[in-house]
Scaffold this motif. Structure first.
Motif, PDB file in Angstrom:
ATOM      1  N   PHE B  15     -70.856 -74.120  -2.675  1.00  0.00           N
ATOM      2  CA  PHE B  15     -70.819 -74.673  -4.041  1.00  0.00           C
ATOM      3  C   PHE B  15     -71.808 -75.830  -4.146  1.00  0.00           C
ATOM      4  CE2 PHE B  15     -66.136 -73.417  -5.011  1.00  0.00           C
ATOM      5  CZ  PHE B  15     -66.572 -72.145  -5.336  1.00  0.00           C
ATOM      6  N   ALA B  16     -71.723 -76.733  -3.154  1.00  0.00           N
ATOM      7  CA  ALA B  16     -72.605 -77.913  -3.183  1.00  0.00           C
ATOM      8  C   ALA B  16     -74.064 -77.471  -3.149  1.00  0.00           C
ATOM      9  CB  ALA B  16     -72.302 -78.822  -1.999  1.00  0.00           C
ATOM     10  N   GLY B  17     -74.356 -76.527  -2.253  1.00  0.00           N
ATOM     11  CA  GLY B  17     -75.738 -76.056  -2.121  1.00  0.00           C
ATOM     12  C   GLY B  17     -76.219 -75.353  -3.367  1.00  0.00           C
ATOM     13  N   LEU B  23     -79.946 -77.384  -9.811  1.00  0.00           N
ATOM     14  CA  LEU B  23     -80.595 -78.599 -10.310  1.00  0.00           C
ATOM     15  C   LEU B  23     -82.091 -78.589 -10.017  1.00  0.00           C
ATOM     16  CD1 LEU B  23     -77.962 -81.322  -9.357  1.00  0.00           C
ATOM     17  CD2 LEU B  23     -78.651 -80.655 -11.669  1.00  0.00           C
ATOM     18  N   LEU B  24     -82.452 -78.053  -8.861  1.00  0.00           N
ATOM     19  CA  LEU B  24     -83.870 -78.036  -8.483  1.00  0.00           C
ATOM     20  C   LEU B  24     -84.640 -76.946  -9.220  1.00  0.00           C
ATOM     21  CD1 LEU B  24     -83.435 -78.543  -4.628  1.00  0.00           C
ATOM     22  CD2 LEU B  24     -84.558 -80.133  -6.179  1.00  0.00           C
ATOM     23  N   VAL B  25     -83.977 -75.806  -9.440  1.00  0.00           N
ATOM     24  CA  VAL B  25     -84.678 -74.677 -10.063  1.00  0.00           C
ATOM     25  C   VAL B  25     -84.782 -74.858 -11.574  1.00  0.00           C
ATOM     26  CG1 VAL B  25     -84.529 -72.181 -10.492  1.00  0.00           C
ATOM     27  CG2 VAL B  25     -84.106 -73.072  -8.213  1.00  0.00           C
ATOM     28  N   ARG B  26     -83.787 -75.489 -12.185  1.00  0.00           N
ATOM     29  CA  ARG B  26     -83.761 -75.756 -13.633  1.00  0.00           C
ATOM     30  C   ARG B  26     -84.034 -74.490 -14.442  1.00  0.00           C
ATOM     31  NH1 ARG B  26     -87.752 -80.909 -13.671  1.00  0.00           N
ATOM     32  NH2 ARG B  26     -86.730 -82.107 -12.065  1.00  0.00           N
ATOM     33  N   GLN B  27     -83.568 -73.380 -13.975  1.00  0.00           N
ATOM     34  CA  GLN B  27     -83.692 -72.089 -14.682  1.00  0.00           C
ATOM     35  C   GLN B  27     -85.142 -71.718 -14.990  1.00  0.00           C
ATOM     36  OE1 GLN B  27     -80.931 -72.715 -17.943  1.00  0.00           O
ATOM     37  NE2 GLN B  27     -79.299 -71.824 -16.723  1.00  0.00           N
ATOM     38  N   GLU B  28     -86.074 -72.249 -14.191  1.00  0.00           N
ATOM     39  CA  GLU B  28     -87.485 -71.969 -14.466  1.00  0.00           C
ATOM     40  C   GLU B  28     -88.001 -70.756 -13.707  1.00  0.00           C
ATOM     41  OE1 GLU B  28     -89.654 -75.539 -13.585  1.00  0.00           O
ATOM     42  OE2 GLU B  28     -88.458 -76.716 -14.982  1.00  0.00           O
ATOM     43  N   VAL B  71     -67.205 -84.055  -4.815  1.00  0.00           N
ATOM     44  CA  VAL B  71     -68.645 -83.988  -5.090  1.00  0.00           C
ATOM     45  C   VAL B  71     -69.140 -82.538  -4.968  1.00  0.00           C
ATOM     46  CG1 VAL B  71     -70.922 -84.747  -4.333  1.00  0.00           C
ATOM     47  CG2 VAL B  71     -69.055 -86.361  -4.363  1.00  0.00           C
ATOM     48  N   CYS B  72     -68.653 -81.841  -3.940  1.00  0.00           N
ATOM     49  CA  CYS B  72     -69.067 -80.434  -3.753  1.00  0.00           C
ATOM     50  C   CYS B  72     -68.647 -79.597  -4.962  1.00  0.00           C
ATOM     51  CB  CYS B  72     -68.434 -79.846  -2.489  1.00  0.00           C
ATOM     52  SG  CYS B  72     -69.084 -80.514  -0.982  1.00  0.00           S
ATOM     53  N   LEU B  73     -67.399 -79.775  -5.392  1.00  0.00           N
ATOM     54  CA  LEU B  73     -66.917 -78.975  -6.524  1.00  0.00           C
ATOM     55  C   LEU B  73     -67.671 -79.343  -7.807  1.00  0.00           C
ATOM     56  CD1 LEU B  73     -63.081 -78.934  -5.749  1.00  0.00           C
ATOM     57  CD2 LEU B  73     -64.730 -77.083  -5.450  1.00  0.00           C
ATOM     58  N   SER B  74     -67.986 -80.634  -7.966  1.00  0.00           N
ATOM     59  CA  SER B  74     -68.746 -81.052  -9.152  1.00  0.00           C
ATOM     60  C   SER B  74     -70.122 -80.402  -9.152  1.00  0.00           C
ATOM     61  CB  SER B  74     -68.920 -82.572  -9.193  1.00  0.00           C
ATOM     62  OG  SER B  74     -67.705 -83.197  -8.970  1.00  0.00           O
ATOM     63  N   PHE B  77     -69.785 -76.932 -10.148  1.00  0.00           N
ATOM     64  CA  PHE B  77     -69.613 -76.812 -11.608  1.00  0.00           C
ATOM     65  C   PHE B  77     -70.973 -76.886 -12.304  1.00  0.00           C
ATOM     66  CE2 PHE B  77     -68.770 -78.816 -15.776  1.00  0.00           C
ATOM     67  CZ  PHE B  77     -67.971 -77.813 -16.324  1.00  0.00           C
ATOM     68  N   VAL B  78     -71.819 -77.809 -11.831  1.00  0.00           N
ATOM     69  CA  VAL B  78     -73.178 -77.920 -12.388  1.00  0.00           C
ATOM     70  C   VAL B  78     -73.912 -76.598 -12.209  1.00  0.00           C
ATOM     71  CG1 VAL B  78     -75.434 -79.054 -12.099  1.00  0.00           C
ATOM     72  CG2 VAL B  78     -73.345 -80.408 -12.020  1.00  0.00           C
ATOM     73  N   GLY B  79     -73.757 -76.019 -10.996  1.00  0.00           N
ATOM     74  CA  GLY B  79     -74.404 -74.745 -10.708  1.00  0.00           C
ATOM     75  C   GLY B  79     -73.913 -73.644 -11.629  1.00  0.00           C
ATOM     76  N   TRP B  80     -72.610 -73.673 -11.914  1.00  0.00           N
ATOM     77  CA  TRP B  80     -72.036 -72.644 -12.794  1.00  0.00           C
ATOM     78  C   TRP B  80     -72.579 -72.779 -14.219  1.00  0.00           C
ATOM     79  CZ3 TRP B  80     -67.817 -73.363 -16.539  1.00  0.00           C
ATOM     80  CH2 TRP B  80     -67.375 -72.152 -17.069  1.00  0.00           C
ATOM     81  N   ARG B  81     -72.795 -74.023 -14.669  1.00  0.00           N
ATOM     82  CA  ARG B  81     -73.309 -74.257 -16.019  1.00  0.00           C
ATOM     83  C   ARG B  81     -74.797 -73.938 -16.137  1.00  0.00           C
ATOM     84  NH1 ARG B  81     -70.422 -77.382 -19.590  1.00  0.00           N
ATOM     85  NH2 ARG B  81     -71.971 -76.545 -21.031  1.00  0.00           N
TER      86      ARG B  81
END
Lengths: 163, 473
Positions: B15-17, B23-28, B71-74, B77-81
């Motif tokens: 999840f954390a990874g 965050l790094l890829v930013r859907q680009e 932090v990992c779960l958060s 969650f960011v990854g899921w969004r």
């Protein structure tokens, strides 16, 4: 057609196919022997330490007993470990014992020969919780300790040892 | 119960990874599922071990585990969004399915081997020892460990990525268990094969080529069955995979001006010195390659900020060691001109020892010979910045490792070499696979299929993947 099946392409393909086949021919016997050399071992939280200690002393399940000895002695004192110079088994036993002796501070002595009398006589017994002898002879004046297989002896020091 | 706990530990890592990857890829850019899993694992192990170390300065026990889990779960969650877009599905060819089955069998064997073998000597006494001691002390390494001369053999100064990944499993399991620490290492092997498949596709434009080379990873004895291999619990193989990821991403960034790959490169680069002390050498080489790519492709000076995380980790860890009064490593002499001058005579014997290692068939099979042929092919593409990056990333660390032994403080420096040379060469071995992929696909400039074959998986297409659908998502 010429560009698809040029001599260069054929040579290229043959080179890499040859390298692949030769690599496999060299690797497979080594991988096979490496993969089939060991049977499944018993699992357990200390299975690596147990394997090392069994290899070096011949005794099974030593790790748990060592831990219980180290846990039964005063935590604020050091564990002294004697190993023999130029003896890989002794050195391995010493380091594995040091690993298991946590949370005690440890001190490793690598000595020439098998008699640690000199080093032991210089120590203050009040600061020592236990002495571990790894393929080293325990001095006769020291009380007998717990012996594990061949070559590992732990002498715990609940009271001051006098020579 | 153990299986459930392990599942929890691995899930939080991933999840954390995945969150960091998103965050790094930013859907680009689109990433295949195997790439997403591979980068999630690498970033996850790096992040969780760093969180455990940093949060451990303030908390311990349940609070430490709880805070890192949150932090990992958060991040999950960011990854899921902001999910990383997948490329469109395509039906695999029969040859690809065949190679996929071979790889699956190899992975199963590697898992089996890791379970039948114990942890290796360094795996236990340099790495797992730190996880065990930290676990027994509420998740934080005891301060006395760093200055205990009796445990100097365990190298307290080594960084914590691997031991703290093991610690994460222990915290979930509720006990320090040498047996259950082992799955981490075959997972790195899986990640290595996934990366080779993915990079093979991106470099060569052909999935089968990546699959074929990934299948050959198994046939390098040093990687599968030798001392210090992927199953032994050493940090060398994980380090080689981080290095593969960093260099592979830099190659993609160099080829197509792709910022997503540059960000991923910076993330993997930063983790190199956190995996092993030798990672500082690899970091230096990979960072020099990064500087070259930035200058050669005329990018904004802001890209130099990508080196900051790695520098922070290097300096932070050294600062931490000095505040803990950690013992200084005794394996090497002080590196200065005086030591160099008085030990210069070692260079020739060292060079011979290294050369002998390259044709050590029981350890390496024909791997280095194959790589040498690949390098000859690569030389023909030399003006290409990507090719230069690969060449430098392979050759320079080998020369630096050779030089390091000039400063060995062992009574017999050749014994020092003999004990560690194969593991050091393993650090760059996966990069050798990348070079081989390029060589087999031969002269990509003449090969238009590289960019277009397989839809959108290649570096070539990655730069222009900002489709309306991605923007909307």
């Amino acid at each position: 057609m010429t560009s698809r099946f040029s001599y260069g392409r054929i040579a290229h393909a043959m080179l890499w196919c040859g390298l692949a086949v030769a690599s496999l021919a060299v690797s497979i016997p080594k991988i096979y022997s490496g993969a089939t050399a060991y049977p499944l071992r018993p699992t357990g939280p200390l299975h690596t330490c147990d394997s090392y200690l069994k290899f070096a002393t011949g005794a099974s399940g030593v790790s748990k007993d060592l831990i219980s000895i180290f846990q039964s002695i005063t935590a604020s004192k050091r564990v002294i470990i004697f190993t023999r110079k130029d003896d890989a088994f002794s050195s391995g036993l010493g380091m594995t014992s040091a690993y298991l002796a946590s949370p005690h501070l440890v001190r490793l002595f690598e000595i020439n020969g098998t008699h640690p009398d000199n080093e032991l006589s210089k120590m203050n017994p009040d600061e020592v919780a236990a002495v571990v002898f790894c393929r080293i002879n325990r001095p006769a004046w020291l009380p007998a300790g717990k012996v594990f297989g061949s070559g590992l002896e732990v002498v715990s020091m609940p009271e001051t040892v006098r020579r | 119960m153990s299986a459930l706990a392990l599942l929890g530990a691995f899930a939080t890592l991933l999840f954390a990874g995945y969150g960091l990857l998103a965050l790094l890829v930013r859907q680009e850019t689109r990433f295949s599922l195997t790439e997403q899993i591979a980068f999630s694992w690498l970033l996850g192990t790096g992040a969780v071990s760093l969180f455990l170390w940093i949060f451990g300065l303030f908390f311990h026990g349940v609070l430490l585990r709880g805070s890192v889990s949150i932090v990992c779960l958060s991040l999950g969650f960011v990854g899921w969004r902001r999910m990383v877009p997948l490329p469109p599905r395509r039906t695999p060819k029969s040859f690809e399915i065949f190679l996929g089955i071979i790889i699956l069998i190899e992975i199963t064997i590697v898992f089996y081997l890791s379970f039948v073998h114990t942890l290796g000597w360094d795996g236990l006494l340099n790495w797992e020892i730190k996880a065990r001691y930290a676990f027994a002390n509420g998740g934080v390494l005891p301060a006395t460990y760093f200055s205990d001369s009796g445990r100097a053999f365990s190298h307290p100064e080594y960084p914590l990525a691997i031991p703290f990944t093991e610690l994460w499993l222990y915290l979930w399991l509720g006990e320090a268990d040498q047996f259950w620490a082992k799955p981490i290492f075959p997972i790195f092997y899986v990640v290595g094969t996934f990366l080779l498949v993915a990079l093979g596709k991106r470099l060569a434009g052909r999935t089968w080529l990546g699959l074929l080379l990934a299948a050959f990873l198994f046939f390098v004895p040093q990687i599968t069955v030798e001392v210090g291999s992927a199953i032994a619990g050493y940090a060398d193989f994980p380090l080689s995979i981080f290095y593969l990821a960093a260099i592979g991403c830099l190659f993609c960034a160099a080829e197509q001006h792709n910022t997503v790959f540059f960000r991923l490169y910076a993330a993997c680069l930063a983790l190199l010195p956190w995996v092993k002390r030798d990672g500082v050498i690899l970091w230096t080489v990979a960072a020099a390659c990064g500087v070259f790519v930035i200058l050669r492709t005329k990018r904004s000076p802001l890209f130099f900020l990508g080196f900051l995380p790695g520098l922070l980790i290097i300096c932070g860890w050294h600062f931490y060691l000095s505040t803990m009064h950690a013992l200084q490593p005794a394996d090497f002499l002080p590196i200065n001109l005086e030591s160099l001058g008085s030990h210069l005579y070692r260079i020739q014997p060292l060079f011979s020892a290294f050369l002998a290692e390259f044709y050590n068939l029981p350890t390496w099979s024909l791997f280095w010979f194959v790589v040498a042929v690949g390098v000859v092919y690569l030389l023909r593409r030399m003006p290409d910045p990507g090719a230069l990056v690969l060449f430098t990333a392979l050759i320079v660390p080998i020369f630096l490792y050779l030089l390091i032994y000039v400063f060995s403080s062992w009574p017999s420096y050749l014994d020092h070499v003999g004990l560690s040379i194969s593991r050091l060469l393993m650090h760059v071995a996966p990069v050798g696979f990348l070079i081989t992929i390029l060589a087999v696909c031969r002269g990509s400039a003449k090969n238009p299929t590289r960019v277009h074959e397989g839809g959108m998986g290649t570096c070539g297409s990655a730069g222009s993947e900002r489709t309306p659908m991605v923007e909307l998502a």
